[in-house]
Design an enzyme around this catalytic site. Structure first.
Site, PDB file in Angstrom:
ATOM      1  N   ASP A 228      28.180  76.681  60.050  1.00  0.00           N
ATOM      2  CA  ASP A 228      29.545  77.059  59.731  1.00  0.00           C
ATOM      3  C   ASP A 228      30.203  76.033  58.808  1.00  0.00           C
ATOM      4  O   ASP A 228      29.981  74.823  58.941  1.00  0.00           O
ATOM      5  CB  ASP A 228      30.347  77.162  61.036  1.00  0.00           C
ATOM      6  CG  ASP A 228      31.796  77.530  60.815  1.00  0.00           C
ATOM      7  OD1 ASP A 228      32.048  78.655  60.362  1.00  0.00           O
ATOM      8  OD2 ASP A 228      32.675  76.692  61.083  1.00  0.00           O
ATOM      9  N   GLU A 300      26.796  78.772  55.534  1.00  0.00           N
ATOM     10  CA  GLU A 300      28.021  79.459  55.139  1.00  0.00           C
ATOM     11  C   GLU A 300      28.802  78.545  54.219  1.00  0.00           C
ATOM     12  O   GLU A 300      29.329  77.511  54.644  1.00  0.00           O
ATOM     13  CB  GLU A 300      28.873  79.812  56.357  1.00  0.00           C
ATOM     14  CG  GLU A 300      30.094  80.641  55.973  1.00  0.00           C
ATOM     15  CD  GLU A 300      31.359  80.281  56.751  1.00  0.00           C
ATOM     16  OE1 GLU A 300      32.255  81.141  56.823  1.00  0.00           O
ATOM     17  OE2 GLU A 300      31.470  79.141  57.246  1.00  0.00           O
TER      18      GLU A 300
END
Length: 570
Positions: A228, A300
């Protein structure tokens, strides 16, 4: 009868393909069908209206049914849920909302039995402010003094007894990235919420702890991690320990808005690239020691393709296996075939040219669903594009049945502007869409769930679900697995509105995909001297599976029609 027709089509695609053994070998992730599950919203097993691990386990057969290679789960770790799990208080515990470690282990065991890989969300940039590590850092306990990014701040020139933030940095959610802690008498950095303090990866102990987190979940059987918020992991720090102000971007007039500054010191710093190389080396070493299939890293990063190329590797070091490609998420209802090609070119001209890797994402838990961004009539078109372009496809749960955003209101559980794309999965035309046996759901169910749900769409030959299943079957054919070979693929806009994708084993097998992005009938001519067979057709097509198409002449495409045509050397 419609179900039988669909089954025959899929069997035809599998049985009629040529052998793939002699083709260029690709690893499992390079041509994978990846599927994102938002655990709160996939399946509730205990009637409390919130999805959980047992619910996911009960639906793993569905993932196998629709051809998913691997699924990645948004965070299921212990958390105060200030940011719905992206504020982790313990990186090696399951939050009771989702179940127990025993539930997790049972999910992994069933997934392995079914051949579905499990990828976990890894959130390294920050923890919750309720994490034990942060509390120890506040108290300056040994080993945790610099576990987070702390600073004395600047002396207020108007009042020397007061302190100002160390820099003008603004958080992603607005307001200063710096928050004063009275107990420690310093500012701490948080690129997101003030309840999400940033870990200090310049500290070797932090890196050691996070490698321990990766190893813990690898030992429990996971197949990889989606990382993330990669661009935010490191920030620029001056040699004297101060932090430089970021320049004004001109994109916003609000100084408290994230867009107000050009984030040249708080995004995509080169140490972040090196950290990805370190994690990749760790995963490769784990595989060498323990065997089995490749454990992967998905990154990401809303970054330039040039930066994503660095995240993948630099020729000497390898990084993330798949830096996620969000280019197609910027398409809208007016986007043309040429727009699709332009978006694809931006990726392929760097990532494919340098690394021969590709992936295509059109939705996730932070962005509105395709049905709302582009119109429901284009959901199938986008699913066809992302699953027929070379490389891995990434599908957000519910996009395979054309789910739409659901209007939401603030509740005791949630009040987030991203709630509309996070509503419960629609399984059946029964109360609460088969998501829960309880009386209510944590977010509302769509009003059209009786039409758009798995059970209903299974019985409709040209439903979004059955088109999606057919696309996954195509991935097993020789032509689709041959994407790294010369002549294995091509794509172009044959008109402003018609996209053509070719997947082939040259002179043996070829699929031609034609997608009309426009609302007018389109004429294309002289596409090929060969005769093809229709093997997959969208709801807007007047053709049937098994029909023949002579592409040396004219072919008309209806508005929003998409077809997959196949030629096989006899």
């Amino acid at each position: 009868m419609k179900t039988r027709v669909v089954g025959f089509t899929l069997a035809f695609l599998l049985l009629a393909t040529v052998a793939v053994e002699a083709l260029i070998k690709v690893d499992w992730w390079e041509n994978a069908s990846l599927y994102q599950i938002y655990p709160r919203s996939f399946q509730d097993s205990d009637g409390d209206g919130v999805g959980d691990l047992k619910g996911i386990t009960s639906r793993l057969e569905y993932l196998r049914e629709i051809g998913i290679t691997a699924t990645w789960l948004s965070p299921v770790f212990e958390s105060p849920m200030s940011d719905f799990g992206y504020d982790i208080s313990n990186f090696t515990r399951i939050d009771p909302i989702f179940g127990t470690l025993e539930d997790f282990d049972a999910m992994i065991a069933k997934a392995k039995q079914l051949g579905v890989k499990i990828i976990l969300d890894f959130v390294p940039n920050h923890s919750s402010d309720e994490c034990e590590w942060f509390q120890k850092s506040i108290r300056r306990e040994e080993g945790f003094e610099d576990f987070y990014v702390w600073h004395d701040g600047k002396v207020d020139p108007e009042d020397s007894s007061k302190r100002l933030p160390p820099s003008n940095w603004v958080s992603v959610f607005g307001g200063s990235q710096w928050t004063w802690n009275d107990q420690r008498q310093q500012f701490y950095l948080h690129q997101f919420q003030d309840k999400q303090p940033d870990l200090n990866f310049s500290n070797p102990l932090v890196r050691e702890h996070m490698l321990g987190v990766l190893e813990y979940w690898l030992d429990r059987g996971v197949d990889g991690f989606r990382i993330d918020a990669v661009p935010h992991i490191f920030e620029k720090r001056n040699e004297d320990g101060s932090y430089p102000d970021e320049p004004i971007s001109g994109w916003s007039s609000d100084p408290n808005s994230y867009d107000y500054h050009d984030h040249i010191y708080t995004k995509d710093q080169y140490p972040t690239v090196e950290l990805l190389y370190e994690w990749r080396e760790f995963l490769d070493g784990y595989q060498a020691q323990h065997g089995g299939d490749t454990r992967i890293l998905l990154a990401e990063a809303y970054s330039s393709v040039e930066t994503l190329s660095l995240y993948f590797g630099n020729g000497t070091h390898s990084g993330a296996h798949l830096p996620m490609n969000f280019n197609l998420m910027y398409l809208n209802g007016f986007s043309t075939a040429q727009d699709v090609v332009n978006s694809a070119n931006y990726w392929m001209e760097t990532m494919w040219k340098n690394h021969q890797t590709a992936n295509w994402v059109v939705g996730n838990h932070d962005n509105g669903r395709v049905a709302d961004r582009m119109g429901r009539h284009k959901v199938d078109l986008l699913n066809i594009i992302v699953n027929t372009m070379p490389g891995a496809s990434v599908t957000y749960y519910g996009e395979e049945i054309a789910m739409a955003n659901v209007p939401t209101e603030c509740t005791a559980i949630s009040c987030d502007d991203r709630d509309p794309e996070r509503t419960p999965m629609q399984w059946e035309p029964v109360p609460n869409a088969g998501f829960t046996s309880g009386p209510s759901t944590w977010l509302p169910i769509a009003t059209d769930y009786e039409t758009y749900n798995v059970q209903t769409e299974r019985m409709v030959a040209r439903s979004s679900l059955n088109i999606f299943k057919g696309l996954q079957q195509l991935k097993y054919t020789a032509a689709f697995r041959n994407f790294k070979a010369e002549g294995g693929f091509s794509y172009r806009a044959v008109t402003q509105q018609v996209l053509q994708i070719i997947r082939a084993v040259p002179n043996r097998e070829e699929y031609m995909i034609l997608v009309n992005m426009g609302n007018q009938m389109e004429l294309v001519e002289n596409l090929s001297s060969r005769t093809y067979t229709y093997v997959l057709v969208s709801p807007h097509s007047p053709h049937n599976i098994g029909d023949k198409a002579n592409l040396s002449g004219r072919i008309y495409l209806m508005p929003y029609e998409a077809v997959v045509l196949r030629w096989l050397e006899r």
